[in-house]
Design a protein around this motif. Structure first.
Motif, short mmCIF file in Angstrom:
data_model
loop_
_atom_site.label_atom_id
_atom_site.label_comp_id
_atom_site.label_asym_id
_atom_site.label_seq_id
_atom_site.Cartn_x
_atom_site.Cartn_y
_atom_site.Cartn_z
N ALA A 120 0.78 -1.07 0.08
CA ALA A 120 0.03 -0.04 0.10
C ALA A 120 0.93 1.26 -0.29
CB ALA A 120 -1.06 0.04 1.23
N LEU A 121 1.83 1.09 0.87
CA LEU A 121 2.74 2.46 0.88
C LEU A 121 3.64 2.20 -0.45
CD1 LEU A 121 3.94 2.10 4.86
CD2 LEU A 121 2.41 3.82 3.26
N ALA A 122 4.26 1.64 -1.08
CA ALA A 122 4.81 1.39 -2.35
C ALA A 122 3.90 2.12 -3.29
CB ALA A 122 5.16 -0.04 -2.50
N VAL A 132 -2.81 6.56 4.07
CA VAL A 132 -2.57 5.23 3.13
C VAL A 132 -2.99 4.33 4.19
CG1 VAL A 132 -1.19 3.52 2.01
CG2 VAL A 132 -0.94 6.18 1.55
N LEU A 133 -2.43 4.00 5.16
CA LEU A 133 -2.62 3.12 6.30
C LEU A 133 -4.16 3.17 6.76
CD1 LEU A 133 0.77 2.77 7.71
CD2 LEU A 133 -0.16 1.33 5.98
N ARG A 134 -4.61 4.18 7.12
CA ARG A 134 -6.00 4.40 7.44
C ARG A 134 -6.92 3.82 6.33
NH1 ARG A 134 -5.70 10.18 10.96
NH2 ARG A 134 -4.91 9.02 12.88
N PRO A 186 8.56 5.14 1.05
CA PRO A 186 9.63 3.94 1.70
C PRO A 186 9.05 3.58 3.13
CG PRO A 186 10.96 5.90 1.00
CD PRO A 186 9.17 6.39 0.99
N ALA A 187 9.25 2.13 3.51
CA ALA A 187 8.76 1.81 4.60
C ALA A 187 9.86 0.86 5.26
CB ALA A 187 7.48 1.03 4.41
N ASN A 188 10.11 1.06 6.43
CA ASN A 188 10.98 0.07 7.36
C ASN A 188 10.15 -0.33 8.45
OD1 ASN A 188 13.90 0.73 6.07
ND2 ASN A 188 12.92 2.78 6.32
N VAL A 189 9.75 -1.72 8.21
CA VAL A 189 8.97 -2.29 9.21
C VAL A 189 9.56 -3.01 10.37
CG1 VAL A 189 6.84 -4.00 9.51
CG2 VAL A 189 7.25 -2.62 7.36
#
Length: 134
Positions: free
Chosen positions: A94-96, A126-128, A101-104
Motif C-alpha cells: 500500500a505504501l509502495a 494510506v494506512l488508514r 519508503p517503509a521500514n517495518v
C-alpha cells in the motif's frame, strides 16, 4: 497472550497511530547494544557490520548524528501474532503504491512502520485507508 493471525482481521482492526517523535537510524561498528542504552533507543539490532540503533533525534544529536534522515514511527495498534502472514506485505504494498519508503519492525505486540518524516502524514492516510478509512 497470542496475537491475531488472520490477515483480514489484522488489516481491518489496525488503527495506525503516528508517534510525534522523529527518529534516526544509526549504526555503530564498535559499540555493543548495552553501550547504547543511555541514548534511549526504541530499537536495537546486532548485525555483522555493527549495531543498528533507532534513536530519538534529540539523543542522536548528542552523538552528532541528527543530520541523518529523520523517520516517524507509525504503530499498527492491533496485536499481531509473530506467526501472522501477510501484514508486512500488505502494508508495504500500500505504501509502495504511493512511493513511500517503509521500514517495518515487528515487536511482540505490534508492528511499527518507519517512514521518512516528510511523508508521515501521507503514510498515515494510506494506512488508514487500507484499514477501511477509520
Amino acid at each position: 497472550m497470542p496475537g491475531e493471525t488472520e490477515l483480514s482481521a489484522l488489516i481491518s482492526h489496525m488503527r495506525p497511530m503516528l508517534d510525534p517523535e522523529p527518529y534516526v537510524f544509526c549504526t555503530f561498528e564498535a559499540r555493543a547494544p548495552g553501550d547504547l542504552a543511555q541514548y534511549e533507543p526504541i530499537g536495537l539490532f546486532s548485525e555483522t557490520e555493527g549495531t543498528t540503533a533507532i534513536l530519538p533525534v534529540e539523543r542522536a544529536r548528542e552523538l552528532g548524528l541528527a543530520d541523518a534522515e529523520w523517520y516517524r514511527r507509525i504503530t499498527l495498534t492491533v496485536h499481531s501474532s509473530l506467526e501472522a502472514v501477510g501484514l508486512t506485505a500488505a502494508v508495504s504494498a500500500a505504501l509502495a503504491e504511493k512511493a513511500i519508503p517503509a521500514n517495518v519492525v515487528a515487536a511482540y505486540f505490534h508492528d511499527h512502520v518507519f517512514v521518512p518524516a516528510e511523508r508521515a502524514q501521507d503514510a498515515l492516510e494510506v494506512l488508514r485507508d487500507l484499514a477501511g478509512g477509520e
